[in-house]
Design a protein around this motif. Structure first.
Motif, PDB file in Angstrom:
ATOM      1  N   GLY A  15       5.622  -4.656   1.432  1.00 30.49           N
ATOM      2  CA  GLY A  15       6.186  -3.785   2.452  1.00 30.49           C
ATOM      3  C   GLY A  15       6.432  -4.520   3.748  1.00 30.49           C
ATOM      4  N   GLU A  39       9.993  -6.574   0.373  1.00 32.87           N
ATOM      5  CA  GLU A  39      10.502  -5.343   0.998  1.00 32.87           C
ATOM      6  C   GLU A  39      11.436  -4.616   0.028  1.00 32.87           C
ATOM      7  OE1 GLU A  39      11.884  -2.173   2.914  1.00 32.87           O
ATOM      8  OE2 GLU A  39      10.093  -3.314   3.458  1.00 32.87           O
ATOM      9  N   GLY A  91      11.005  -0.938   8.292  1.00 34.90           N
ATOM     10  CA  GLY A  91      10.546   0.344   7.778  1.00 34.90           C
ATOM     11  C   GLY A  91      10.922   1.501   8.677  1.00 34.90           C
ATOM     12  N   ALA A 257       2.758  -0.795   2.506  1.00 38.36           N
ATOM     13  CA  ALA A 257       3.913   0.016   2.129  1.00 38.36           C
ATOM     14  C   ALA A 257       3.840   1.444   2.632  1.00 38.36           C
ATOM     15  CB  ALA A 257       4.093   0.000   0.611  1.00 38.36           C
ATOM     16  N   GLY A 261       4.332   4.730  -0.072  1.00 34.49           N
ATOM     17  CA  GLY A 261       4.573   3.563  -0.916  1.00 34.49           C
ATOM     18  C   GLY A 261       3.303   2.909  -1.432  1.00 34.49           C
ATOM     19  N   THR A 262       2.302   2.735  -0.582  1.00 36.70           N
ATOM     20  CA  THR A 262       1.046   2.131  -1.021  1.00 36.70           C
ATOM     21  C   THR A 262       0.393   2.976  -2.102  1.00 36.70           C
ATOM     22  OG1 THR A 262       0.578   0.848   0.982  1.00 36.70           O
ATOM     23  CG2 THR A 262      -1.318   1.671  -0.240  1.00 36.70           C
TER      24      THR A 262
END
Length: 539
Positions: A15, A39, A91, A257, A261-262
């Motif tokens: 990320g 990314e 991000g 992320a 995302g994580t």
């Protein structure tokens, strides 16, 4: 078999958002350490990533936004909300409100009281200061010379000045700076901009160091899962185009992320609640109950008031001559409405006098629209949004399948506690009181949302909050930091993952409780502090 990415890496960062860009900057400062940054989005080579008002075009656009949606929310009377997340280097700092806000000292002191050594406000303040290049100069509160440029807004609005006057009439004092530990009061927000341009984490921390020989950035990469060997995170497997690739880390894998995302990467890796993952056919590597739970967000009540006899962006936007002047002003002076953050005026106050500290935040905007991505209304109006800073509702993030490109089920569970419903009702009452102050009389504010037909009793206002409430885009907490005896803790106070070696998380997902304000700056601090811990532990 996946192809092995050439090269050996000490650190793999998943990320390149707010946290990942800072992490990559700090870890690659040691020329002996090889850093790979992955990314999922692309480069920020679109004009609307850089002109501040570009958020109007970036949010809700698949080029720049992951286009997530929540599940239908019972607390919002069955509505589902769009849930924007930035899809680009930088991000969400490339599409967000640009508001520089740490929260309150009490937020971090509470983390320390939970047993998290090193996370009190006095502990985190040096990290905030190291990040900053603040227009107010170096002081006990602020730093200079860092990559995170912070400036004053470059325009003002008569109607917002009047709302600030109205807040003073209510007894809410004017303050010069929200970021001194106690943000109770009213002021214009300071913004992450540099001379009228958005200053994302990518611009401040990543781009200046991309020429380092030991830092490699790969974009348009979807990280599928972690590679786990003998109880250690040994690398990651990702998809780039039609190819599956594996990269190895000799030191650590760092997940940056974000709260969505994580969580997805961990759950696809078989790390999470077994009762969620086993039915999806995913082999359980570590049964960790906290991954995907503890989701917290700031829900705002977006009240809209029509006004008269004063300029707002609504009618300016639809006047071609004025729009031309706006563009000219920006091109020549980098000033005017094109430099606008979504919200300019902030008010922090208490929803009722029994609260120990400010627990609602107003974002006041000289514009109105149904939702981001929709056109502005054609009548002059302002938006007066009040959000609950310390919500007690908790939600979940769960993958729907093992497919890397499948969007997750996001259920924030808004207004699911009596306290949150009470704060929402009181926030609308506070909004109505604010708009009835003498300072605003000459502008004849007329309530458009929730509307004059909505009564002032708790039941009516709680239902109205469900009708007009929307996210302010601050998801945190889905991989919380906690002590070893906390059943939902995912990482320890040094951001090390419980149950696996070589893995850390350094993004908004580790917040045990949400901070009292916009969450981008606290996320940057977590990355700054986390990078220092990683380098210290490596020594």
């Amino acid at each position: 078999m996946p192809r092995r990415l050439e090269g050996d890496y000490d650190y793999i960062i998943v990320g390149a958002g707010t946290a990942g860009c800072i992490m990559a900057n700090r870890l690659s400062a040691d020329p002996t350490k090889r850093v790979l940054l992955l990314e999922a989005g692309g480069n920020d080579n679109w004009i609307w990533f850089h002109i501040p008002v570009g958020y109007l075009f970036a949010i809700g656009n698949p080029r720049s936004d992951w286009m997530f949606k929540t599940e239908a929310e019972p607390g919002l009377n069955g509505r589902a909300l769009s849930y924007p997340r930035g899809k680009v280097i930088g991000g969400s700092s490339a599409i967000n409100a640009m508001i520089s806000m740490r929260g309150q000292a009490a937020d971090y002191d509470h983390w320390r009281q939970l047993g998290l050594a090193g996370w009190s406000y006095s502990d985190v303040l040096p990290a905030f200061k190291r990040l900053e290049d603040h227009f107010l100069g170096a002081s006990e509160h602020h730093g200079v010379g860092g990559g995170w440029r912070i400036e004053a807004p470059r325009l003002s609005w008569q109607i917002l000045d009047a709302v600030g006057d109205a807040a003073e009439e209510m007894g809410i004092k004017r303050i010069a700076d929200f970021n001194t530990g106690d943000n109770e009061g009213t002021s214009y927000f300071h913004v992450n901009q540099k001379r009228g341009r958005r200053w994302s984490s990518a611009r401040g921390f990543l781009k200046p160091v991309l020429n380092r020989h030991n830092l490699r950035l790969e974009t348009n990469v979807l990280v599928d899962r972690l590679v786990i060997e003998s109880g250690r995170a040994a690398g990651v497997q990702f998809r780039q185009g039609d190819e599956t690739i594996e990269a190895r880390a000799g030191g650590e894998v760092i997940l940056c992320a974000g709260s969505i995302g994580t969580t997805q990467v961990l759950q696809r890796s078989g790390i999470g609640p077994s009762e969620w993952l086993s039915p999806l056919g995913i082999d359980i590597v570590v049964d960790v109950q906290g991954i995907g739970r503890n989701l917290q967000d700031h829900l705002q009540q977006r009240a809209i008031y029509k006004v008269s006899g004063v300029r707002t962006l609504n009618e300016t936007y639809y006047n071609l001559f004025r729009r031309g002047l706006m563009g000219l002003d920006y091109a020549v002076r980098r000033r005017g409405p094109l430099t606008m953050a979504p919200s300019q005026l902030g008010i922090f106050t208490r929803s009722d006098p029994t609260r120990s500290r400010a627990n609602i935040q107003f974002h006041v905007q000289p514009l109105s629209l149904d939702k981001f991505g929709d056109p502005l209304h054609r009548f002059p109006a302002i938006t007066v949004s009040a959000c609950n800073l310390q919500p007690t509702s908790r939600g979940t993030v769960r993958i729907r399948s093992a497919a890397v490109d499948d969007k997750p089920a996001i259920a924030p569970n808004y207004l699911s506690t009596e306290d949150d419903r009470q704060v929402a009702a009181d926030a609308i009452r506070t909004t109505r009181k604010l708009m009835k102050q003498k300072a605003l009389e000459k502008y004849q504010p007329e309530e458009f949302l929730p509307g004059p037909s909505v009564g002032d009793d708790d039941t009516s206002l709680a239902k109205a909050a469900g009708d007009i409430g929307t996210t302010i885009f601050h998801p945190v907490g889905t991989a919380k930091m906690g002590t070893a005896n906390d059943p939902l803790a995912v990482v320890d106070e040094r951001l090390r993952f419980y149950g696996l070696h070589g893995l850390r998380i350094a993004d908004a997902s580790v917040m045990p409780t949400i901070t009292s304000g916009n969450t981008n700056t606290p996320t940057a601090m977590i990355a700054e502090k986390g990078a220092a811990m990683i380098l210290q532990d490596a020594r």
